[in-house]
Every structure is written in C-alpha cells, then in structure tokens.
Design a protein around this motif. Structure first.
Motif, short mmCIF file in Angstrom:
data_model
loop_
_atom_site.label_atom_id
_atom_site.label_comp_id
_atom_site.label_asym_id
_atom_site.label_seq_id
_atom_site.Cartn_x
_atom_site.Cartn_y
_atom_site.Cartn_z
N MET A 1 58.37 28.23 70.20
CA MET A 1 59.39 28.87 71.02
C MET A 1 58.91 30.23 71.49
SD MET A 1 62.96 27.81 69.15
CE MET A 1 63.98 28.37 70.53
N GLY B 1 71.35 26.99 78.69
CA GLY B 1 69.93 26.89 79.01
C GLY B 1 69.05 27.92 78.35
N PRO C 1 65.26 29.73 80.55
CA PRO C 1 64.19 28.74 80.37
C PRO C 1 64.49 27.38 81.00
CG PRO C 1 64.56 29.88 78.31
CD PRO C 1 65.62 30.35 79.27
N ASN D 1 62.02 25.53 83.69
CA ASN D 1 61.48 24.17 83.56
C ASN D 1 61.83 23.30 84.76
OD1 ASN D 1 60.31 24.73 81.13
ND2 ASN D 1 61.94 23.84 79.89
N GLY E 1 70.54 18.06 77.28
CA GLY E 1 70.15 18.63 76.00
C GLY E 1 70.56 17.76 74.85
N LYS F 1 69.94 27.15 72.70
CA LYS F 1 70.80 26.83 71.56
C LYS F 1 70.47 25.45 70.99
CE LYS F 1 74.52 27.61 74.08
NZ LYS F 1 73.81 28.05 75.31
P1 ADP Z 1 71.19 25.45 75.57
O1 ADP Z 1 71.43 24.49 74.44
O2 ADP Z 1 71.32 26.87 75.16
O3 ADP Z 1 71.97 25.13 76.80
P2 ADP Z 1 68.51 24.33 75.53
O4 ADP Z 1 68.12 24.58 74.12
O5 ADP Z 1 68.90 22.94 75.89
O6 ADP Z 1 69.65 25.34 76.00
O7 ADP Z 1 67.31 24.83 76.44
C1 ADP Z 1 67.02 24.26 77.69
C2 ADP Z 1 65.53 24.03 77.82
O8 ADP Z 1 64.87 25.28 77.92
C3 ADP Z 1 64.92 23.33 76.61
O9 ADP Z 1 64.80 21.96 76.84
C4 ADP Z 1 63.57 23.95 76.45
O10 ADP Z 1 62.60 23.17 77.11
C5 ADP Z 1 63.68 25.28 77.15
N1 ADP Z 1 63.75 26.40 76.19
C6 ADP Z 1 64.86 26.98 75.72
N2 ADP Z 1 64.57 27.99 74.89
C7 ADP Z 1 63.22 28.06 74.84
C8 ADP Z 1 62.29 28.92 74.16
N3 ADP Z 1 62.71 29.92 73.38
N4 ADP Z 1 60.97 28.69 74.35
C9 ADP Z 1 60.56 27.70 75.14
N5 ADP Z 1 61.37 26.86 75.81
C10 ADP Z 1 62.69 27.04 75.67
#
Ligand code: ADP
Length: 333
Positions: free
Chosen positions: A27, A61, A216, A220, A5, A64
C-alpha cells in the motif's frame, strides 16, 4: 460507495481488483494509519487474541476496502464481506456471525446503512461475542443465546457522522483515511503500470495523478483508460501527451474535473454570473437533482477552491472563472 470493491475483493472480472494491493507493504501512503495498525496487529498476535474492532471512514476510493482485505492477510485469517445496505433484517446478519471463526474478520462496508434494529445485535456481538435472538412471537417467544467465536469487525463508512455513538464507541481503533498526494498517486500509477505490463514514465504518471482528484481508485480507472487508448492509438506507447489526450477525450480536464463538474461551473458562471445562486436554482437549470450536485459534484469543487458556499448561495471563485476561461464580472462587495 465501493463500487467494484466489496463484492469481488480478490480478483475475477473486476479489472481494478487486479490492481488492489494484496499486502499492507504494497500500500502507498496512509503511513501513520499503517504504522498504528501494524502495532495493533503485532500486539494481538503476541497475545493470541483477535484484533480489536476497526472503523475506517473517509471518502470513496481511498482504501477502506483495501485495508479490510490486507489486514486479514497480515493476520493469516479469513474475511467475510458484507454491505450495510444488504442487511435489512436481523436474520441477514446471522449467517455472517455464525460463520466467523476464531480471530477471523467480518467486514461491513457502508456500515452507516445498517438499520437500527440490526445495530443492536452488533453491540453484543462486538462486545461479548454473543447474540440473543428472539424466536417466535407473543407468549411463545423464546430467546436463543448464541455464543460466537471471538472475531474482528471492520466497518467502513463514507459518513462517520451518521453512525450512532454506541456503535462508534464499540470500535477500539478508528482511522480516518485522507486524500493522497500527487507523489503518492504517481507511485500507485507507476506500480500498477507494471502489473498491467505497460511502461509509464514519471511525467505521464504525473499527468494521471493530477487528474485523479487525490483518489487511488480514480488513478487506477484513468490508468486503465490510458492503457486502452495507447494500445488503440499509439501501439501501446504512453507519454505525457498521450495521457493528456486520452483523458481529454473522456472529458477529464487538467484539474481532474469531469463534464458534469464543468457543466456546473459553466451554469453558475454563464446563467448566474458566478452567483451567489441557490443550489435548487442551479439544479433546476442543469436538470439534475440537487442531491446529486451536493453529494457528487460540489465536494470536489469546494475542495479545489473553485466554489464557495455562502449564506446567500453558491459562488464561483476567481479560480473558477480563470479555469473556465471567463471574465469575472465587476461584483459589488
Ligand atoms: P474504498 O473502500 O475506500 O472505497 P478501495 O479500498 O476499494 O476504496 O480502493 C479503491 C482502489 O484504489 C483499490 O482497488 C486499490 O487498487 C486502490 N488503492 C486504494 N488505496 C490504496 C493504497 N493505499 N495503495 C495503493 N492502491 C490503493
């Protein structure tokens, strides 16, 4: 926690980065959070002020880092990415703070890992856009007052409880990100399949969603594996059966449990007759650390109602016996 991330938010070699939404409108889910953020962003822009500091908390995930990258885009500003684990001494923070431009965003992932000595610098930086650095030692020590451009700090944490109250209170906006529904995950899978140039029908997206633990990032990852599998085994065609076979092959079952999760349940049921059993005993038998079990395995089992934590130890639920195809022993109540 945001593996893949924070380091590489906008592309590059990380395949997941390609799937990351670029705008808030892309999103899926988190509608109430998005609505509140839009209002805050609009208001800040109308007033020509930086957006208030924002804290996101929630399991890994769930978006954030994604929020931390789309918000600056919505605000037409830049973002610097830092990680709390990488900030060891106050001087590690300085390059970021001196680089902020008016209204720009500084993102600190895993902000609960910022050491106390650095946290104090964040207080004045956040509140007064100023830091006081002590240079030199003893009688020669001088304090340098540095004023900063007004900026927005976005913090992310998987452990909101580990943040000190003074730090937490300096965030004007605090948002908790919750689990995604099956429908939302299915939509993410379908949108991303277009980005990956593969066709995924709603049933297939449902299979992937069911096995993605309401997360999410996992949806993916599962989708990327299904694509590889389909390309190698089925000329790139995806259907529900192919999704199931692909995920079975890497040990992810219909509830989204992986091998380690099933190993845990198997140990608890086979060796401890379903429990109650102490965490350490289970960990010793499995030959893994109890921290790993507590942080990485148990939360999902608890959430799935496959496991309960009682005062006498861990207990497998009837659902766990059924899922593992085992008979429940007669247990005295
Ligand atoms: P965190 O920082 O909470 O660990 P991320 O923002 O890195 O999570 O999210 C992981 C992946 O999930 C992102 O790369 C994105 O592709 C997907 N993702 C997260 N939230 C969403 C959302 N609301 N809509 C679409 N895809 C999302």
């Amino acid at each position: 926690t945001s593996a893949g991330g924070a380091e590489d938010p906008r592309g590059g070699s990380d395949p997941d980065a390609k799937l990351r939404p670029q705008r808030m409108a892309e999103m899926v889910g988190q509608q109430d959070v998005i609505e509140r953020l839009r209002i805050a962003i609009d208001a800040a822009q109308v007033r020509g002020e930086p957006l208030g500091h924002i804290l996101f908390d929630g399991p890994p995930g769930l978006g954030k880092t994604t929020f931390a990258t789309v918000i600056p885009t919505e605000m037409n500003t830049t973002v610097q990415m830092a990680n709390g684990a990488g900030l060891k001494a106050p001087r590690d923070l300085l390059p970021y703070l001196t680089n902020v431009s008016k209204g720009s965003v500084l993102f600190i992932d895993e902000i609960h890992r910022v050491p106390r000595a650095i946290e104090e610098y964040l207080y004045t930086a956040m509140e007064d856009f100023r830091i006081d650095i002590v240079l030199g030692e003893g009688v020669n020590a001088r304090t340098l007052n540095l004023s900063l451009e007004p900026f927005t700090l976005i913090g992310a944490t998987t452990r909101a409880g580990m943040l000190t109250a003074p730090l937490r209170d300096r965030f004007q906006i605090r948002e908790h990100l919750g689990w995604y529904t099956r429908k939302e995950l299915g939509e993410i899978v379908q949108r991303n399949s277009k980005k990956l140039n593969i066709e995924v029908d709603p049933d297939s997206a449902g299979v992937i969603a069911d096995r993605s633990r309401s997360t999410p990032r996992l949806a993916n990852n599962r989708l990327l594996w299904v694509r590889d599998y389909a390309q190698s085994k089925a000329n790139g065609n995806v259907d529900a059966k192919i999704c199931g076979d692909a995920l079975d092959m890497i040990g992810i079952d219909g509830l989204g449990l992986d091998k380690q999760d099933r190993n845990y349940l198997d140990t608890l049921i086979r060796v401890f007759l379903g429990g109650p059993a102490g965490l350490d005993a289970i960990a010793h038998t499995m030959n893994v650390s109890s921290d790993t079990l507590e942080d990485e395995v148990e939360p999902f089992l608890l959430r799935s109602e496959l496991l309960v934590r009682t005062r006498r130890g861990r207990l497998a639920t009837p659902k766990a016996f059924e899922h593992m195809n085992r008979e429940m022993p007669d247990r005295p109540l």
